[in-house]
Enzyme design. Structure first.
Site, PDB file in Angstrom:
ATOM      1  N   HIS A 147      58.620  71.214  66.242  1.00 37.93           N
ATOM      2  CA  HIS A 147      58.270  70.151  65.291  1.00 37.93           C
ATOM      3  C   HIS A 147      59.528  69.383  64.906  1.00 37.93           C
ATOM      4  O   HIS A 147      60.525  70.004  64.499  1.00 37.93           O
ATOM      5  CB  HIS A 147      57.608  70.736  64.041  1.00 37.93           C
ATOM      6  CG  HIS A 147      56.322  71.458  64.335  1.00 37.93           C
ATOM      7  ND1 HIS A 147      56.298  72.749  64.826  1.00 37.93           N
ATOM      8  CD2 HIS A 147      55.023  71.059  64.215  1.00 37.93           C
ATOM      9  CE1 HIS A 147      55.036  73.123  64.987  1.00 37.93           C
ATOM     10  NE2 HIS A 147      54.249  72.126  64.626  1.00 37.93           N
ATOM     11  N   HIS A 171      46.443  65.073  60.745  1.00 39.78           N
ATOM     12  CA  HIS A 171      46.469  66.496  61.074  1.00 39.78           C
ATOM     13  C   HIS A 171      45.251  67.284  60.563  1.00 39.78           C
ATOM     14  O   HIS A 171      45.400  68.388  60.028  1.00 39.78           O
ATOM     15  CB  HIS A 171      47.754  67.130  60.532  1.00 39.78           C
ATOM     16  CG  HIS A 171      48.273  68.249  61.390  1.00 39.78           C
ATOM     17  ND1 HIS A 171      47.774  69.539  61.329  1.00 39.78           N
ATOM     18  CD2 HIS A 171      49.264  68.278  62.329  1.00 39.78           C
ATOM     19  CE1 HIS A 171      48.433  70.311  62.177  1.00 39.78           C
ATOM     20  NE2 HIS A 171      49.342  69.568  62.804  1.00 39.78           N
ATOM     21  N   ASP A 218      56.089  67.902  67.555  1.00 43.13           N
ATOM     22  CA  ASP A 218      54.890  67.476  66.844  1.00 43.13           C
ATOM     23  C   ASP A 218      55.197  66.989  65.424  1.00 43.13           C
ATOM     24  O   ASP A 218      56.242  67.312  64.846  1.00 43.13           O
ATOM     25  CB  ASP A 218      53.885  68.622  66.732  1.00 43.13           C
ATOM     26  CG  ASP A 218      53.202  68.946  68.042  1.00 43.13           C
ATOM     27  OD1 ASP A 218      53.634  68.414  69.076  1.00 43.13           O
ATOM     28  OD2 ASP A 218      52.245  69.738  68.031  1.00 43.13           O
ATOM     29  N   ASP A 219      54.230  66.235  64.909  1.00 44.54           N
ATOM     30  CA  ASP A 219      54.093  65.893  63.481  1.00 44.54           C
ATOM     31  C   ASP A 219      54.984  64.769  62.987  1.00 44.54           C
ATOM     32  O   ASP A 219      54.805  64.286  61.872  1.00 44.54           O
ATOM     33  CB  ASP A 219      54.335  67.108  62.569  1.00 44.54           C
ATOM     34  CG  ASP A 219      53.260  68.177  62.715  1.00 44.54           C
ATOM     35  OD1 ASP A 219      52.287  67.914  63.460  1.00 44.54           O
ATOM     36  OD2 ASP A 219      53.402  69.250  62.121  1.00 44.54           O
TER      37      ASP A 219
END
Length: 425
Positions: A377, A290, A235-236
């Site tokens: 992440h 986010h 993620d991210d």
């Protein structure tokens, strides 16, 4: 002698008359002669439509004739002949309307398809696309999502076209009859209002689970031996450095993973988005910046989705169909607004705490089971550093690595939340 010559003359004359009677008149276009010879059961008809004389050959069936005549009426071809053939496709008929030049010498090479439509085995109903696709909300949404992805990735959509085209495709009616399908693909025409792509061809193996049972193709994958699988997700990102390291490790082990990207990072680092795609990994959306989605209004949710989808598309020509909500936060409004499969997880590595390799590995060891979705992440170098150890442990434990699509055998639905291979709600 004179009588014999006269008799021969009469015989030759009679033969000539007979030949003329069975030989089509030279004024009959060659195409019509060929059609009459190849398809003797079709009826020849002539109509004047919009001051144009149109000749066509159709079967002796009112339902099929009416449908084909409507299509012929809308066709703008001139100086041609139309004819229709029907093929038994086991559970229905595939009817194909052709057009060919009146001077054609070969139907096989010169005929062009005007349209196709399907009818029931008893030819009492022309099938609509909505008769083929399951009628529940999840299946309809999944089909439109597959359609949207196809259209975006089959052409180049500009920034100005992105949102209007997406909205058009999501609201498209499935009541069209101009489609056909077989064991390999589903082909159909888009409305004239959608100018980007006219014809859509969807591979049956990607939408088979969305078809009504009468029209599904036998799924051979159901007979495959179950394996221990796990899905690595990141993620991210993307982020220079850490994402590069993770891609290098995945490539070293020949593993495919799924990256849920933030739109703002995809926009900042388009080359990295493209690199993830070129390495064969799946890419999903993780919102633009986010936020806690449950605190947003529907129009704010839509903006998050559109901006992220556009950033990923412009970077790598991918229309993301998977979505991971930040913090795993979702509710009914989020589900119904996003209209994509929501991919959660059942193992949080908690790598955002930067625990170090040993602690991160222990978390995974204690919780992993076949079908797990592991959350990590790719914005942390500590995660990149720990990844080889994690992969080696899972490989030695007998796990195979799959993308999210592969985990669910490409059978994912919007309005559904996925936590592991065996936990969808």
């Amino acid at each position: 002698m004179g009588l014999i010559c006269f008799s021969l003359f009469i015989i030759l004359a009679l033969i000539l008359i007979a030949v003329l009677k069975i030989t089509p008149s030279s004024s009959t276009p060659k195409s019509e002669q060929l059609i009459e010879q190849s398809y003797p059961t079709l009826k020849k008809q002539v109509q004047t439509i919009d001051n144009q004389t149109k000749t066509y050959f159709l079967p002796d069936n009112d339902l099929i004739e009416n449908q084909a005549t409507r299509l012929i009426h809308n066709s703008k071809e001139t100086d041609v002949t139309y004819y229709l053939t029907s093929k038994d496709n086991q559970t229905f008929w595939v009817n194909t309307l052709y057009v060919v030049s009146k001077n054609s010498q070969n139907l096989d090479t010169d005929s062009k398809i005007v349209a196709q439509f399907n009818s029931t085995k008893d030819n009492t109903k022309v099938l609509k696309l909505s008769d083929i696709i399951k009628s529940d909300d999840k299946s309809q949404a999944a089909f439109k999502l597959a359609l949207t992805r196809y259209v975006f990735e089959a052409t180049n959509v500009t920034s100005e076209q992105f949102i209007p085209l997406k909205n058009q495709l999501q609201s498209i009616s499935l009541d069209t009859t101009d489609f056909s399908f077989n064991q390999n693909q589903l082909d159909f025409s888009l409305p004239d209002t959608i100018s980007t792509v006219k014809k859509v061809s969807l591979a049956i193996d990607t939408i088979n689970y969305l078809l009504n049972s009468d029209y599904q193709i036998a799924d051979k994958s159901q007979n495959q031996t179950p394996k221990k699988v796990v899905a690595l997700t990141f993620d991210d990102g993307p982020r220079p450095g850490s994402t590069d390291s993770i891609l290098s490790t995945l490539n070293q082990f020949d593993i495919k993973a799924t990256f849920f990207m933030l739109g703002q990072n995809a926009k900042r680092h388009p080359d990295l988005v493209k690199k993830v795609k070129e390495n064969g990994h799946a890419i999903g959306s993780h919102s633009y910046n986010h936020p806690m989605l449950t605190k947003l209004k529907p129009d704010e949710l839509i903006k998050q989705i559109n901006q992220t989808g556009q950033a990923i598309y412009e970077a790598a020509h991918i229309y993301p169909t998977l979505f991971r909500p930040p913090y795993g936060a979702r509710n009914q409004v989020v589900d119904q607004t996003i209209l994509k499969p929501l991919i959660e997880w059942n193992i949080d590595s908690e790598d955002w705490k930067k625990p170090g390799t040993e602690t991160l590995l222990k978390t995974i060891q204690q919780n992993v089971r076949s079908g797990s979705i592991i959350l990590m992440h790719d914005i942390h170098q500590t995660t990149a550093d720990a990844l080889p150890t994690v992969i080696n442990y899972l490989k030695n434990a007998g796990y195979e690595f799959v993308s999210i699509d592969q985990l669910y055998q490409h059978q994912l639905y919007p309005l559904t939340n996925y936590y592991s291979q065996h936990d969808a709600r």
